[in-house]
Design an enzyme around this catalytic site. Structure first.
Site, PDB file in Angstrom:
ATOM      1  N   LYS A 264      57.657  68.211  42.261  1.00  0.00           N
ATOM      2  CA  LYS A 264      56.394  67.800  41.870  1.00  0.00           C
ATOM      3  C   LYS A 264      55.550  69.028  42.083  1.00  0.00           C
ATOM      4  O   LYS A 264      54.796  69.311  41.315  1.00  0.00           O
ATOM      5  CB  LYS A 264      55.644  66.678  42.907  1.00  0.00           C
ATOM      6  CG  LYS A 264      56.257  65.386  42.399  1.00  0.00           C
ATOM      7  CD  LYS A 264      56.169  64.815  41.090  1.00  0.00           C
ATOM      8  CE  LYS A 264      54.560  64.536  40.607  1.00  0.00           C
ATOM      9  NZ  LYS A 264      54.175  64.000  39.411  1.00  0.00           N
TER      10      LYS A 264
ATOM     11  N   TYR B 156      62.020  65.641  45.856  1.00  0.00           N
ATOM     12  CA  TYR B 156      61.045  65.130  45.133  1.00  0.00           C
ATOM     13  C   TYR B 156      59.694  65.891  45.165  1.00  0.00           C
ATOM     14  O   TYR B 156      59.279  66.300  44.369  1.00  0.00           O
ATOM     15  CB  TYR B 156      60.765  63.708  45.408  1.00  0.00           C
ATOM     16  CG  TYR B 156      59.665  62.985  44.992  1.00  0.00           C
ATOM     17  CD1 TYR B 156      59.264  62.579  43.674  1.00  0.00           C
ATOM     18  CD2 TYR B 156      58.199  62.711  46.053  1.00  0.00           C
ATOM     19  CE1 TYR B 156      58.252  62.034  43.043  1.00  0.00           C
ATOM     20  CE2 TYR B 156      57.301  62.315  45.418  1.00  0.00           C
ATOM     21  CZ  TYR B 156      57.052  62.168  44.177  1.00  0.00           C
ATOM     22  OH  TYR B 156      55.906  61.642  43.718  1.00  0.00           O
TER      23      TYR B 156
ATOM     24  N   TRP C 270      50.792  56.984  48.315  1.00  0.00           N
ATOM     25  CA  TRP C 270      51.042  55.708  48.764  1.00  0.00           C
ATOM     26  C   TRP C 270      50.846  54.683  47.601  1.00  0.00           C
ATOM     27  O   TRP C 270      50.213  53.758  48.013  1.00  0.00           O
ATOM     28  CB  TRP C 270      50.623  55.242  50.138  1.00  0.00           C
ATOM     29  CG  TRP C 270      51.210  56.263  51.295  1.00  0.00           C
ATOM     30  CD1 TRP C 270      51.810  57.214  51.025  1.00  0.00           C
ATOM     31  CD2 TRP C 270      51.220  55.622  52.583  1.00  0.00           C
ATOM     32  NE1 TRP C 270      52.136  58.008  52.462  1.00  0.00           N
ATOM     33  CE2 TRP C 270      51.651  56.749  53.319  1.00  0.00           C
ATOM     34  CE3 TRP C 270      50.566  54.971  53.515  1.00  0.00           C
ATOM     35  CZ2 TRP C 270      51.756  57.053  54.758  1.00  0.00           C
ATOM     36  CZ3 TRP C 270      50.526  54.979  54.703  1.00  0.00           C
ATOM     37  CH2 TRP C 270      51.232  55.814  55.420  1.00  0.00           C
TER      38      TRP C 270
ATOM     39  N   LEU D 162      60.650  62.607  29.151  1.00  0.00           N
ATOM     40  CA  LEU D 162      60.357  63.771  29.872  1.00  0.00           C
ATOM     41  C   LEU D 162      61.855  64.229  30.441  1.00  0.00           C
ATOM     42  O   LEU D 162      61.605  65.693  31.098  1.00  0.00           O
ATOM     43  CB  LEU D 162      59.596  63.276  31.130  1.00  0.00           C
ATOM     44  CG  LEU D 162      58.160  62.831  30.650  1.00  0.00           C
ATOM     45  CD1 LEU D 162      57.340  62.683  32.005  1.00  0.00           C
ATOM     46  CD2 LEU D 162      57.414  63.553  29.905  1.00  0.00           C
TER      47      LEU D 162
END
Length: 298
Positions: free
Chosen positions: A128, A124, A149, A36
């Site tokens: 996303k 991050y 989580w 990726l």
């Protein structure tokens, strides 16, 4: 049906692999075989594999390191999903992708819904979110499962870290002002498999009728401190001895990290129940299963 499963060495991918293999031919390439971090090469790999369904749990998940590796995080979490979705869209190949509570800014106390306004605090989270938006823009048939989580009895995660530290230290200091739902890889995998029709001919119809973003987390809520306490007490009740004598709740600002975390990671699962008929287990019930597995492996 041929399913391409990325990230089979990871927590969610590794849990999904045997479940998907019960239903279909699964191609689970290694990171090197389906990289990726090289999004420009993915179309050729997809042409070679010719999947009928793509399930993509692979991601860059080093939240703090992403602050220094922004380019890599965006290649893996944004550019690669975009490339996959652009390949899938004209071919009518459905895509299951995974997102995160980190796309939100953590304000307030109400659970975030799928259409809540995002506001990621970290590189991050931004990477996303960019991937989520790119998939939607490509026009592919997709389900974006937004979770939080994530942990498992194997791999590197909060559960394993707490078990290690509890065996080494008499006192643990754990953040208590971030609230969310610990969600096991097993709970995620079970829900994803339950979403997918057993009849291959119904697969596209499901994505057309019920696709989009769906929150996929365990029911209930706790803090990281509450999660740590449940881990230690749960294993102690199973006969595991630890050095730890005290688990102290602390504020986020007492545990400085490079990337800012959302204080409110609650995710509303109404759509999961109404659109897919899936009632997620409580986080405590899911944790019990992982603790049983962990105890058996000790």
């Amino acid at each position: 049906m041929r399913i391409l499963l990325t990230g089979a060495a990871g927590q969610v991918g590794g849990t999904l692999l045997p479940l998907l293999r019960e239903r279909a031919d699964v191609v689970a390439p290694s990171r090197e075989q389906f990289d990726l971090s090289r999004p420009d090469e993915l179309a050729d790999r997809l042409d070679s594999i010719k999947p009928h369904l793509i399930v993509n749990p692979a991601a860059y998940t080093a939240v703090d390191r992403a602050e220094d590796e922004r380019e890599l995080a965006f290649r893996v979490n944004a550019e690669a999903p975009a490339a996959i979705a652009r390949w899938a869209a004209p071919r009518g190949v459905p895509l299951v992708h995974f997102s995160t509570d980190y796309v939100f800014d953590g304000s307030g106390e109400s659970p975030w819904r799928e259409n809540s306004t995002p506001g990621p605090l970290s590189v991050y989270g931004k990477s996303k979110l960019a991937g989520d938006l790119a998939i939607a823009e490509a026009g592919s048939l997709h389900v974006i499962a937004r979770t939080s989580w994530v942990y498992a009895a194997s791999g590197a995660n909060f559960l394993k870290t707490i078990v290690r530290l509890a065996g080494e230290r008499e006192q643990l200091r754990i953040v208590a002002d971030q609230i969310g739902a610990p969600t096991s890889a097993h709970a995620i995998a079970q829900a994803v498999v339950a979403m997918l029709p057993r009849n291959d001919e119904e697969l596209r119809g499901m994505f057309e009728a019920r696709g989009g973003v769906v929150n996929l987390v365990c029911a209930g809520e706790t803090s990281w401190h509450g999660f740590a306490t449940a881990i230690v007490s749960g294993l102690q009740s199973r006969g595991v001895s630890f050095a730890v004598k005290e688990i102290v709740p602390i504020r986020s600002d007492e545990f400085p990290v490079k990337a800012k975390r959302p204080a409110n990671s609650r995710l509303d699962v109404t759509r999961l129940r109404e659109r897919f008929g899936i009632a997620p287990p409580s986080w405590q019930h899911a944790l019990d299963r992982e603790l049983d597995a962990l105890k058996a492996a000790i």
